[in-house]
Scaffold this motif. Structure first.
Motif, PDB file in Angstrom:
ATOM      1  N   MET A  59       2.260  -3.279 -14.461  1.00 38.18           N
ATOM      2  CA  MET A  59       1.882  -1.753 -14.201  1.00 38.18           C
ATOM      3  C   MET A  59       1.261  -1.619 -12.829  1.00 38.18           C
ATOM      4  O   MET A  59       1.171  -0.554 -12.372  1.00 38.18           O
ATOM      5  CB  MET A  59       1.172  -1.556 -15.361  1.00 38.18           C
ATOM      6  CG  MET A  59       1.816  -1.088 -16.742  1.00 38.18           C
ATOM      7  SD  MET A  59       3.278   0.020 -16.608  1.00 38.18           S
ATOM      8  CE  MET A  59       4.572  -1.071 -16.692  1.00 38.18           C
ATOM      9  N   ILE A  60       0.673  -2.543 -12.150  1.00 41.42           N
ATOM     10  CA  ILE A  60       0.054  -2.554 -10.753  1.00 41.42           C
ATOM     11  C   ILE A  60       1.026  -2.011  -9.920  1.00 41.42           C
ATOM     12  O   ILE A  60       0.598  -1.130  -9.015  1.00 41.42           O
ATOM     13  CB  ILE A  60      -0.515  -3.846 -10.335  1.00 41.42           C
ATOM     14  CG1 ILE A  60      -1.888  -4.022 -11.424  1.00 41.42           C
ATOM     15  CG2 ILE A  60      -0.808  -3.760  -9.086  1.00 41.42           C
ATOM     16  CD1 ILE A  60      -2.316  -5.379 -10.962  1.00 41.42           C
ATOM     17  N   PRO A  61       2.478  -2.317  -9.669  1.00 36.78           N
ATOM     18  CA  PRO A  61       3.314  -1.721  -8.922  1.00 36.78           C
ATOM     19  C   PRO A  61       3.496  -0.670  -9.187  1.00 36.78           C
ATOM     20  O   PRO A  61       3.603   0.613  -8.237  1.00 36.78           O
ATOM     21  CB  PRO A  61       4.544  -2.566  -8.901  1.00 36.78           C
ATOM     22  CG  PRO A  61       4.016  -3.964  -9.330  1.00 36.78           C
ATOM     23  CD  PRO A  61       2.901  -3.710 -10.483  1.00 36.78           C
ATOM     24  N   VAL A  62       3.513   0.111 -10.286  1.00 40.57           N
ATOM     25  CA  VAL A  62       3.681   1.422 -10.984  1.00 40.57           C
ATOM     26  C   VAL A  62       2.514   2.456 -10.503  1.00 40.57           C
ATOM     27  O   VAL A  62       2.431   3.300  -9.926  1.00 40.57           O
ATOM     28  CB  VAL A  62       3.887   1.712 -12.313  1.00 40.57           C
ATOM     29  CG1 VAL A  62       3.906   2.943 -12.842  1.00 40.57           C
ATOM     30  CG2 VAL A  62       5.060   0.939 -12.825  1.00 40.57           C
ATOM     31  N   GLY A  68      -0.797   5.269  -4.443  1.00 43.97           N
ATOM     32  CA  GLY A  68      -0.830   4.919  -3.255  1.00 43.97           C
ATOM     33  C   GLY A  68      -1.625   3.545  -2.719  1.00 43.97           C
ATOM     34  O   GLY A  68      -2.583   3.301  -3.443  1.00 43.97           O
ATOM     35  N   PRO A  69      -1.213   2.911  -1.840  1.00 45.63           N
ATOM     36  CA  PRO A  69      -1.835   1.529  -1.392  1.00 45.63           C
ATOM     37  C   PRO A  69      -3.513   1.708  -0.951  1.00 45.63           C
ATOM     38  O   PRO A  69      -4.265   0.798  -1.113  1.00 45.63           O
ATOM     39  CB  PRO A  69      -1.084   1.043  -0.606  1.00 45.63           C
ATOM     40  CG  PRO A  69      -0.178   2.024   0.104  1.00 45.63           C
ATOM     41  CD  PRO A  69      -0.144   3.138  -1.175  1.00 45.63           C
ATOM     42  N   SER A  70      -3.884   3.035  -0.442  1.00 44.63           N
ATOM     43  CA  SER A  70      -5.103   3.222  -0.020  1.00 44.63           C
ATOM     44  C   SER A  70      -6.076   3.286  -1.398  1.00 44.63           C
ATOM     45  O   SER A  70      -7.206   3.130  -1.134  1.00 44.63           O
ATOM     46  CB  SER A  70      -5.060   4.502   0.683  1.00 44.63           C
ATOM     47  OG  SER A  70      -4.734   5.734  -0.125  1.00 44.63           O
ATOM     48  N   VAL A  71      -5.480   3.720  -2.454  1.00 49.66           N
ATOM     49  CA  VAL A  71      -6.495   3.508  -3.619  1.00 49.66           C
ATOM     50  C   VAL A  71      -6.198   2.376  -4.463  1.00 49.66           C
ATOM     51  O   VAL A  71      -7.167   1.716  -4.796  1.00 49.66           O
ATOM     52  CB  VAL A  71      -5.875   4.819  -4.813  1.00 49.66           C
ATOM     53  CG1 VAL A  71      -6.559   4.877  -6.097  1.00 49.66           C
ATOM     54  CG2 VAL A  71      -6.197   6.301  -3.941  1.00 49.66           C
ATOM     55  N   VAL A  72      -4.959   1.928  -4.724  1.00 49.51           N
ATOM     56  CA  VAL A  72      -4.890   0.592  -5.371  1.00 49.51           C
ATOM     57  C   VAL A  72      -4.815  -0.408  -4.442  1.00 49.51           C
ATOM     58  O   VAL A  72      -3.739  -0.978  -3.919  1.00 49.51           O
ATOM     59  CB  VAL A  72      -3.367   0.772  -6.169  1.00 49.51           C
ATOM     60  CG1 VAL A  72      -3.236  -0.643  -7.029  1.00 49.51           C
ATOM     61  CG2 VAL A  72      -3.086   1.917  -7.047  1.00 49.51           C
ATOM     62  N   THR A  73      -5.961  -0.855  -3.675  1.00 52.46           N
ATOM     63  CA  THR A  73      -6.248  -1.884  -2.689  1.00 52.46           C
ATOM     64  C   THR A  73      -5.959  -3.396  -3.384  1.00 52.46           C
ATOM     65  O   THR A  73      -5.911  -3.266  -4.710  1.00 52.46           O
ATOM     66  CB  THR A  73      -7.424  -1.671  -2.245  1.00 52.46           C
ATOM     67  OG1 THR A  73      -8.372  -1.818  -2.918  1.00 52.46           O
ATOM     68  CG2 THR A  73      -7.672  -0.257  -1.468  1.00 52.46           C
ATOM     69  N   VAL A 128     -12.302  11.795 -12.455  1.00 54.02           N
ATOM     70  CA  VAL A 128     -12.446  12.893 -11.432  1.00 54.02           C
ATOM     71  C   VAL A 128     -11.555  12.689 -10.264  1.00 54.02           C
ATOM     72  O   VAL A 128     -10.776  13.621  -9.650  1.00 54.02           O
ATOM     73  CB  VAL A 128     -13.753  13.223 -10.749  1.00 54.02           C
ATOM     74  CG1 VAL A 128     -13.892  14.595  -9.790  1.00 54.02           C
ATOM     75  CG2 VAL A 128     -14.602  13.600 -12.135  1.00 54.02           C
ATOM     76  N   THR A 129     -11.484  11.364  -9.555  1.00 58.37           N
ATOM     77  CA  THR A 129     -10.678  11.021  -8.646  1.00 58.37           C
ATOM     78  C   THR A 129      -9.849   9.642  -9.270  1.00 58.37           C
ATOM     79  O   THR A 129      -9.923   9.004 -10.251  1.00 58.37           O
ATOM     80  CB  THR A 129     -11.393  10.437  -7.396  1.00 58.37           C
ATOM     81  OG1 THR A 129     -12.325   9.133  -7.983  1.00 58.37           O
ATOM     82  CG2 THR A 129     -12.324  11.606  -7.159  1.00 58.37           C
ATOM     83  N   PRO A 130      -8.426   9.608  -8.517  1.00 57.49           N
ATOM     84  CA  PRO A 130      -7.794   8.394  -8.937  1.00 57.49           C
ATOM     85  C   PRO A 130      -8.525   7.059  -8.918  1.00 57.49           C
ATOM     86  O   PRO A 130      -8.495   6.254  -9.774  1.00 57.49           O
ATOM     87  CB  PRO A 130      -6.690   8.190  -7.869  1.00 57.49           C
ATOM     88  CG  PRO A 130      -6.548   9.747  -7.275  1.00 57.49           C
ATOM     89  CD  PRO A 130      -7.900  10.277  -7.445  1.00 57.49           C
ATOM     90  N   THR A 131      -9.462   6.979  -8.145  1.00 58.41           N
ATOM     91  CA  THR A 131     -10.429   5.619  -8.053  1.00 58.41           C
ATOM     92  C   THR A 131     -11.176   5.591  -9.379  1.00 58.41           C
ATOM     93  O   THR A 131     -11.318   4.455  -9.895  1.00 58.41           O
ATOM     94  CB  THR A 131     -11.287   5.565  -6.714  1.00 58.41           C
ATOM     95  OG1 THR A 131     -10.317   5.544  -5.665  1.00 58.41           O
ATOM     96  CG2 THR A 131     -12.190   4.081  -6.734  1.00 58.41           C
TER      97      THR A 131
END
Length: 493
Positions: A59-62, A68-73, A128-131
């Motif tokens: 699920m990490i690639p999903v 986006g890679p800026s959030v899923v670092t 509240v945010t994706p992070t």
């Protein structure tokens, strides 16, 4: 008249005794059925744990495509992978102590609750945010990890002791325990890959929020399904006879078993340091062969690679009872080392022959299951007597999961440090090969090869305690209640 009266009395006594004998037989049959059910349910539970641990890797690639890679670092990917492993460590050690003091059955109930609660938190994660959403997911998977880690300890101890109840079963105890532990967990890994492929196919290979929620949510089905069976399970005979509920002789136990404890911890640490990052990195390694692969294609190839672990686990289960636990473990480590050296050294040519790479990578995973995958559970449970089995198994398994957490932290960093994917992949395989050689050495030098009846080690431990002046009169459980003597074993085992 006297003779007739004697005959009548004898017949009367026979009538009284027969129902008692029938009750004993019925009780014995019920207990045997309960122990067989214990082994089966332990396997189903660990299948669920394998699924919930591995599903994050798919699920990490999903999540990366959605947010986006800026959030899923890289750091967030590591947190998502490691949160359940950190929870595992806590659960293994915590419930290792609890099940020796309070019983296997209580541990089973508590671990199921924590696992289900954690899966619900992760599946329903919002922010509240994706992070913030991802952090909620990290917390939920951490809670699930405490339950899953506890199940490793509880289910292995219960399966091992249940498999020792019958003399015929004892001869095949290695396969039976391997089937209910590593085979079950590996099946969970494969099940997570199949579920990911199916869900992505239904979603038409598109990264959507519903994809990862469904994938995580499926993990709750089996724990809830088997919960009613787990409520009916009873403590094993070995636990009932030999449990120590207070004033455990820790110093004496460590003095007698420090060497196998060190060996089991070292072997499990090195195995998990290899297997978890290489399992979680399968999608990333496979996707590196072609930039045009979609999520479905990458996940499908990853599922094929991980599926090789399953026949290896079955084959290793049969091998264990024929050549021994320690021998199987060391042999598996050495073959893995050879395969990893070949893959790392020939990574350049293999990139031009993808099918050959998949075959070699699959065999690498297969022999990880043949050797240490199956044997770490057995070695860490058979090496210690019943009164401290949960404690020492929990410590060994916890150290192993520390290796998994460290490996999943280190190997992605190694891949990221190299300018080309080829060099990074070569490096991780060569490092993995070196660790496998070290694992074989640790197993051979430190871990005993105990295949005898569990009662033998329990009797030796009791005698050892008596020789050192420890009071053994408080060992055992009466009527399943913690802290009370079992009247059937008033004179010891």
């Amino acid at each position: 008249m006297g003779d007739q009266q004697g005959i009548l009395n004898s017949q009367s006594e026979a009538v009284v005794e027969d129902p008692l004998k029938m009750n004993d037989v019925e009780t014995s049959k019920n207990r045997s059925l309960s122990q067989v059910l214990s082994v089966f349910v332990a396997g189903v539970a660990l299948f669920s744990d394998g699924y919930n641990i591995q599903i994050a890797g798919y699920m990490i690639p999903v999540l990366t495509k959605i947010y986006g890679p800026s959030v899923v670092t890289t750091s967030m990917k590591t947190r998502l992978s490691n949160s359940i492993l950190i929870g595992d460590i806590v659960g293994m050690i915590l419930f290792g102590f609890c099940i020796d003091r309070f019983g296997r059955r209580l541990g089973i109930m508590a671990t199921t609750f924590l696992l289900v609660f954690g899966i619900i938190l992760a599946t329903a994660a919002h922010g509240v945010t994706p992070t913030g959403l991802l952090w909620m997911m990290v917390v939920g998977r951490g809670v699930a990890g405490v339950g899953a880690g506890g199940e490793y300890t509880v289910c292995t101890a219960q399966a091992l002791e249940a498999a020792d109840e019958d003399k015929y079963v004892q001869q095949h105890r290695g396969f039976l325990v391997a089937f209910s532990t590593n085979v079950a967990i590996t099946s969970g890994f494969v099940g997570s890959s199949i579920a990911s492929v199916v869900i992505l196919a239904i979603a038409h290979d598109e990264a959507r929020d519903i994809v990862w929620r469904c994938a995580f949510g499926i993990g709750i089905i089996l724990p809830l399904t088997i919960f009613i069976f787990r409520m009916r399970l009873v403590n094993s005979t070995q636990y009932t006879k030999h449990a120590i509920h207070r004033n455990l002789p820790y110093k004496l136990a460590i003095k007698r078993y420090w060497k196998p404890l060190l060996g089991c911890c070292g072997a499990w640490f090195l195995y998990d340091f290899i297997v978890y990052p290489f399992t979680l990195l399968v999608p990333e390694v496979v996707s590196g062969f072609s930039s045009s692969n979609g999520l479905l294609e990458t996940t499908g190839w990853s599922a094929l690679v991980n599926a090789f672990s399953l026949p290896g686990a079955f084959f290793g289960g049969f091998l264990i009872d024929r050549i021994g636990r320690r021998q199987s473990c060391a042999l598996g480590f050495l073959i893995v080392a050879v395969l990893a050296f070949i893959i790392g050294g020939a990574m350049g040519p293999l990139r031009a022959h993808f099918a050959a790479f998949v075959l070699m990578y699959g065999l690498f995973h297969s022999f990880l299951s043949v050797g240490p995958g199956n044997c770490t559970f057995l070695l860490a449970s058979e090496s210690f007597p019943t009164p401290i089995r949960g404690h020492f198994f929990g410590v060994a398994a916890g150290v192993g999961k520390a290796g998994a957490a460290l490996g999943t932290q280190v190997f992605p960093q190694i891949l990221a440090r190299y300018a080309s994917a080829l060099e990074g992949q070569q490096a991780i395989f060569l490092i993995g090969a070196s660790l496998a050689v070290a694992g074989a050495a640790v197993v051979w030098l430190l871990v005993p090869d105990r295949e005898r009846q569990l009662e033998c080690e329990d009797a030796l431990f009791r005698a050892y305690l008596e020789e050192n002046g420890w009071d053994v009169s408080d060992m055992g459980v009466r009527h399943g209640r913690v802290g009370e003597r079992d009247e059937k074993h008033e004179n010891g085992p």
